[in-house]
Design a protein around this motif. Structure first.
Motif, PDB file in Angstrom:
ATOM      1  N   CYS A 147     -75.171 -61.595  41.301  1.00 41.47           N
ATOM      2  CA  CYS A 147     -74.296 -62.174  42.521  1.00 41.47           C
ATOM      3  C   CYS A 147     -73.560 -63.120  42.146  1.00 41.47           C
ATOM      4  N   ALA A 148     -72.220 -63.563  42.532  1.00 41.24           N
ATOM      5  CA  ALA A 148     -71.287 -64.377  42.270  1.00 41.24           C
ATOM      6  C   ALA A 148     -70.920 -64.956  43.514  1.00 41.24           C
ATOM      7  N   TRP A 149     -70.191 -66.351  43.557  1.00 41.03           N
ATOM      8  CA  TRP A 149     -69.897 -66.835  44.713  1.00 41.03           C
ATOM      9  C   TRP A 149     -68.441 -67.274  44.447  1.00 41.03           C
ATOM     10  N   CYS A 150     -67.644 -66.852  45.475  1.00 37.03           N
ATOM     11  CA  CYS A 150     -66.253 -67.058  45.304  1.00 37.03           C
ATOM     12  C   CYS A 150     -65.768 -68.589  45.872  1.00 37.03           C
ATOM     13  N   THR A 151     -64.884 -69.441  45.211  1.00 32.84           N
ATOM     14  CA  THR A 151     -64.978 -70.597  45.670  1.00 32.84           C
ATOM     15  C   THR A 151     -63.835 -71.024  46.404  1.00 32.84           C
ATOM     16  N   VAL A 152     -62.980 -70.137  47.070  1.00 31.85           N
ATOM     17  CA  VAL A 152     -61.921 -69.939  48.010  1.00 31.85           C
ATOM     18  C   VAL A 152     -62.425 -69.802  49.289  1.00 31.85           C
ATOM     19  N   PRO A 153     -62.332 -71.033  49.990  1.00 30.70           N
ATOM     20  CA  PRO A 153     -63.032 -71.075  51.128  1.00 30.70           C
ATOM     21  C   PRO A 153     -62.554 -70.258  52.250  1.00 30.70           C
ATOM     22  N   HIS A 154     -61.223 -69.801  52.250  1.00 22.19           N
ATOM     23  CA  HIS A 154     -60.660 -69.417  53.462  1.00 22.19           C
ATOM     24  C   HIS A 154     -61.166 -67.494  53.266  1.00 22.19           C
ATOM     25  N   LEU A 155     -61.589 -67.165  52.363  1.00 22.54           N
ATOM     26  CA  LEU A 155     -61.706 -65.776  51.806  1.00 22.54           C
ATOM     27  C   LEU A 155     -63.105 -65.462  52.732  1.00 22.54           C
ATOM     28  N   LYS A 156     -62.681 -64.166  53.381  1.00 19.32           N
ATOM     29  CA  LYS A 156     -64.053 -63.583  54.325  1.00 19.32           C
ATOM     30  C   LYS A 156     -65.390 -63.351  53.530  1.00 19.32           C
ATOM     31  N   LEU A 157     -65.199 -62.765  52.255  1.00 21.01           N
ATOM     32  CA  LEU A 157     -66.264 -62.253  51.661  1.00 21.01           C
ATOM     33  C   LEU A 157     -66.503 -63.250  50.460  1.00 21.01           C
ATOM     34  N   ARG A 158     -67.323 -63.956  50.452  1.00 21.12           N
ATOM     35  CA  ARG A 158     -67.538 -65.020  49.378  1.00 21.12           C
ATOM     36  C   ARG A 158     -68.749 -64.765  48.489  1.00 21.12           C
ATOM     37  N   CYS A 159     -69.592 -63.898  48.820  1.00 18.93           N
ATOM     38  CA  CYS A 159     -70.750 -63.447  48.080  1.00 18.93           C
ATOM     39  C   CYS A 159     -70.971 -62.117  47.850  1.00 18.93           C
ATOM     40  N   ASN A 160     -70.701 -61.614  46.414  1.00 19.98           N
ATOM     41  CA  ASN A 160     -70.786 -60.278  46.104  1.00 19.98           C
ATOM     42  C   ASN A 160     -70.942 -60.186  44.703  1.00 19.98           C
ATOM     43  N   THR A 161     -70.975 -59.131  43.830  1.00 25.67           N
ATOM     44  CA  THR A 161     -70.921 -58.949  42.374  1.00 25.67           C
ATOM     45  C   THR A 161     -69.699 -59.364  42.095  1.00 25.67           C
ATOM     46  N   VAL A 162     -69.234 -59.570  40.985  1.00 28.96           N
ATOM     47  CA  VAL A 162     -67.952 -60.181  40.227  1.00 28.96           C
ATOM     48  C   VAL A 162     -66.956 -58.806  40.691  1.00 28.96           C
ATOM     49  N   LYS A 163     -67.324 -57.685  40.436  1.00 30.12           N
ATOM     50  CA  LYS A 163     -66.375 -56.416  40.696  1.00 30.12           C
ATOM     51  C   LYS A 163     -66.115 -56.448  42.336  1.00 30.12           C
ATOM     52  N   GLY A 164     -67.139 -56.969  43.164  1.00 27.52           N
ATOM     53  CA  GLY A 164     -67.066 -56.725  44.483  1.00 27.52           C
ATOM     54  C   GLY A 164     -66.091 -57.806  45.088  1.00 27.52           C
ATOM     55  N   LEU A 165     -66.233 -59.182  44.627  1.00 27.38           N
ATOM     56  CA  LEU A 165     -65.507 -60.117  44.736  1.00 27.38           C
ATOM     57  C   LEU A 165     -63.758 -59.984  44.259  1.00 27.38           C
ATOM     58  N   SER A 166     -63.631 -59.412  43.244  1.00 23.21           N
ATOM     59  CA  SER A 166     -62.481 -59.071  42.646  1.00 23.21           C
ATOM     60  C   SER A 166     -61.735 -58.059  43.737  1.00 23.21           C
ATOM     61  N   ARG A 167     -62.430 -57.102  44.124  1.00 22.48           N
ATOM     62  CA  ARG A 167     -61.770 -55.909  45.054  1.00 22.48           C
ATOM     63  C   ARG A 167     -61.414 -56.917  46.289  1.00 22.48           C
ATOM     64  N   ALA A 168     -62.260 -57.925  46.592  1.00 19.48           N
ATOM     65  CA  ALA A 168     -61.885 -58.681  48.034  1.00 19.48           C
ATOM     66  C   ALA A 168     -60.810 -59.697  47.734  1.00 19.48           C
ATOM     67  N   GLY A 169     -60.246 -59.454  46.434  1.00 18.84           N
ATOM     68  CA  GLY A 169     -59.001 -60.616  46.251  1.00 18.84           C
ATOM     69  C   GLY A 169     -59.576 -62.033  45.592  1.00 18.84           C
ATOM     70  N   CYS A 170     -60.581 -62.214  45.143  1.00 21.21           N
ATOM     71  CA  CYS A 170     -60.974 -63.414  44.533  1.00 21.21           C
ATOM     72  C   CYS A 170     -60.562 -63.218  42.961  1.00 21.21           C
ATOM     73  N   LEU A 171     -59.806 -64.214  42.535  1.00 21.51           N
ATOM     74  CA  LEU A 171     -59.520 -64.061  41.092  1.00 21.51           C
ATOM     75  C   LEU A 171     -60.726 -64.351  40.307  1.00 21.51           C
ATOM     76  N   THR A 172     -60.949 -64.188  38.912  1.00 14.71           N
ATOM     77  CA  THR A 172     -62.019 -64.414  38.271  1.00 14.71           C
ATOM     78  C   THR A 172     -62.341 -65.968  38.115  1.00 14.71           C
TER      79      THR A 172
END
Length: 471
Positions: free
Chosen positions: A57-82
């Protein structure tokens, strides 16, 4: 020859491991592996909750993103840059690594002697352990002192690497401990690895990474006011500038209440250079670098002159897969070098059977022996034009066994590599070498064999002298 894998469950404070095998030691586990039983807590409201929910599991540090906790691939699909993802993996640090050229007959040498490990549960860390021993004293068993270690840890000792005593040690933790039951829920704990019958040991200092401060993984906690990146006219948060009024622009470079603005010449690296190196647009005298189709690839720098993908390749991988591309140059990981990070500094493959790099007959370059002529072979132990096998070792056999010959005064320095076995007569040796001693004109008999652990010689104690043969 590699025996089959042997598994044992540690129920006692000390456990015996047999050498020259592939080992797997498991401390008692309280829960099944996260990787098999749990998925990421997508509803996590904090970084700590997210990271603890599973090793993947990884955490996306962008506060306005709806999905912030997922796998790296899941966060990438949600629009969070690596580069906005927080995904700790733990680390290994060698804290004591004293070297010694030759152990005594009563001791052996372990290297390194102390290692510090920070473990994220579910993610294993590893390091190589070198064991050097006196040639006439074979290693016996390995013992692991596990008494201070809580349940939920596992340690793996891999097989001997490349024919000599270099063992890969892997350490992992299966879960975070309940701090309500154990106040020392994150360590440190100590584990000792030591060979049976010897006082030397390797100390492992283990810490668990279970609690994550929000400031460590949430970019909102790392908000930088009056950031130079924002021309001191805004705060840098989550990689973006939040401009103070009346400033605007990607880098807060435009003063909306001023008639003055930076000229476009500030977007050129030289008088005739293209705007932003042809890799971006000029916005109020500042370069805004273009985005790439691959979100992992980025332009950067004042004039967009840098990239993280335009670096030398090795084996069809950028920086050989052993480094990072920074502004067109490879920054290599530890133990790798060269402009494309394709040169390994690991010397394991260069170690000869006599425990010398390239048999002392060449140099180890990028993990491969470069042999001095006429020597050849993967570890420079072959020499088709050198003296025959019998002649090559005759002087050392003579001085080691009989105390005579041309090397008797320097025998200890030049001939200690031989591992000797004495028998009574030549009839006890299969296909022996027959050599003559110039000091007494007597023949002596011996055999030579090479193994991954060293050079062995079986020698007949009885000589055959000419006066005896003439009777």
């Amino acid at each position: 020859m590699h025996p089959s894998v042997r598994r044992e469950s540690l129920q006692k404070p000390r456990m015996v491991l047999k050498p020259l095998r592939l080992f797997l030691l498991l401390f008692p586990l309280l829960l099944p592996s996260w990787a098999e039983s749990q998925s990421c807590l997508t509803s996590a409201s904090t970084c700590s909750q997210c990271i603890r929910s599973g090793p993947q599991c990884a955490w996306c540090t962008v506060p306005h993103l709806k999905l912030r906790c997922n796998t790296v691939k899941g966060l990438s699909r949600a629009g969070c840059l690596t580069h906005y993802m927080y995904n700790p993996q733990g680390n290994v640090q060698v804290t004591r690594n004293d070297s010694r050229t030759q152990p005594t007959a009563e001791t052996l040498h372990l290297q390194p002697q102390e290692v510090s490990l920070r473990l994220r549960p579910g993610v294993r860390q590893s390091f190589p352990l070198s064991i050097t021993m006196a040639r006439d004293h074979p290693i016996t068993d390995l013992i692991m002192d596990t008494s201070p270690v809580p349940a939920g840890f596992n340690v793996t000792l891999g097989s001997i690497i490349h024919g000599y005593m270099l063992v890969e040690v892997k350490v992992g933790a299966n879960l975070c401990l309940d701090l309500n039951q154990n106040q020392n829920g994150t360590g440190p704990w100590s584990v000792h690895l030591s060979p049976r019958g010897f006082p030397q040991s390797v100390k492992l200092v283990i810490n668990l990474e279970c609690e994550y401060e929000q400031s460590e993984c949430d970019c909102a906690g790392n908000r930088e006011e009056n950031s130079p990146t924002c021309n001191s006219h805004g705060a840098l948060a989550c990689g973006s500038c939040e401009c103070y009024p009346p400033y605007t622009g990607q880098k807060c470079q435009i003063d909306t209440e001023s008639t003055f603005s930076r000229d476009e010449k500030f977007c050129r690296s030289g008088p005739n250079a293209p705007f932003c190196s042809g890799r971006g647009t000029c916005d109020g005298g500042f370069c805004v670098c273009n985005s790439r189709e691959n979100p992992e690839e980025r332009y950067s720098g004042e004039f967009c002159q840098c990239s993280n993908f335009d670096c030398p390749y090795h084996n069809n991988r950028i920086c050989g897969g052993h480094g990072k591309c920074e502004c067109g140059q490879c920054v290599c990981n530890k133990d790798w070098t060269d402009e494309n990070c394709g040169c390994s500094m690991d010397t394991a493959l260069c170690m000869a059977s006599n425990q010398q790099l390239c048999n002392g007959r060449g140099s180890c370059l990028c993990g491969t022996c470069m042999c001095n002529p006429p020597y050849m072979g993967p570890t420079c132990e072959l020499c088709p034009t050198c003296l025959g096998l019998c002649q090559q070792h005759a002087e050392c056999v003579e001085c080691r066994v009989f105390g005579t010959g041309s090397k008797k005064d320097r025998c200890e320095d030049e001939c200690s590599y031989l591992i000797l076995t004495k028998v009574q007569s030549k009839e006890d040796i299969s296909a022996p070498c027959k050599m003559i001693s110039r000091e007494d004109s007597c023949f002596f008999y011996y055999s030579i064999s090479y193994t991954p652990s060293g050079t062995y010689s079986t020698v007949a104690a009885d000589k055959e002298c000419r006066q005896t043969l003439g009777k």
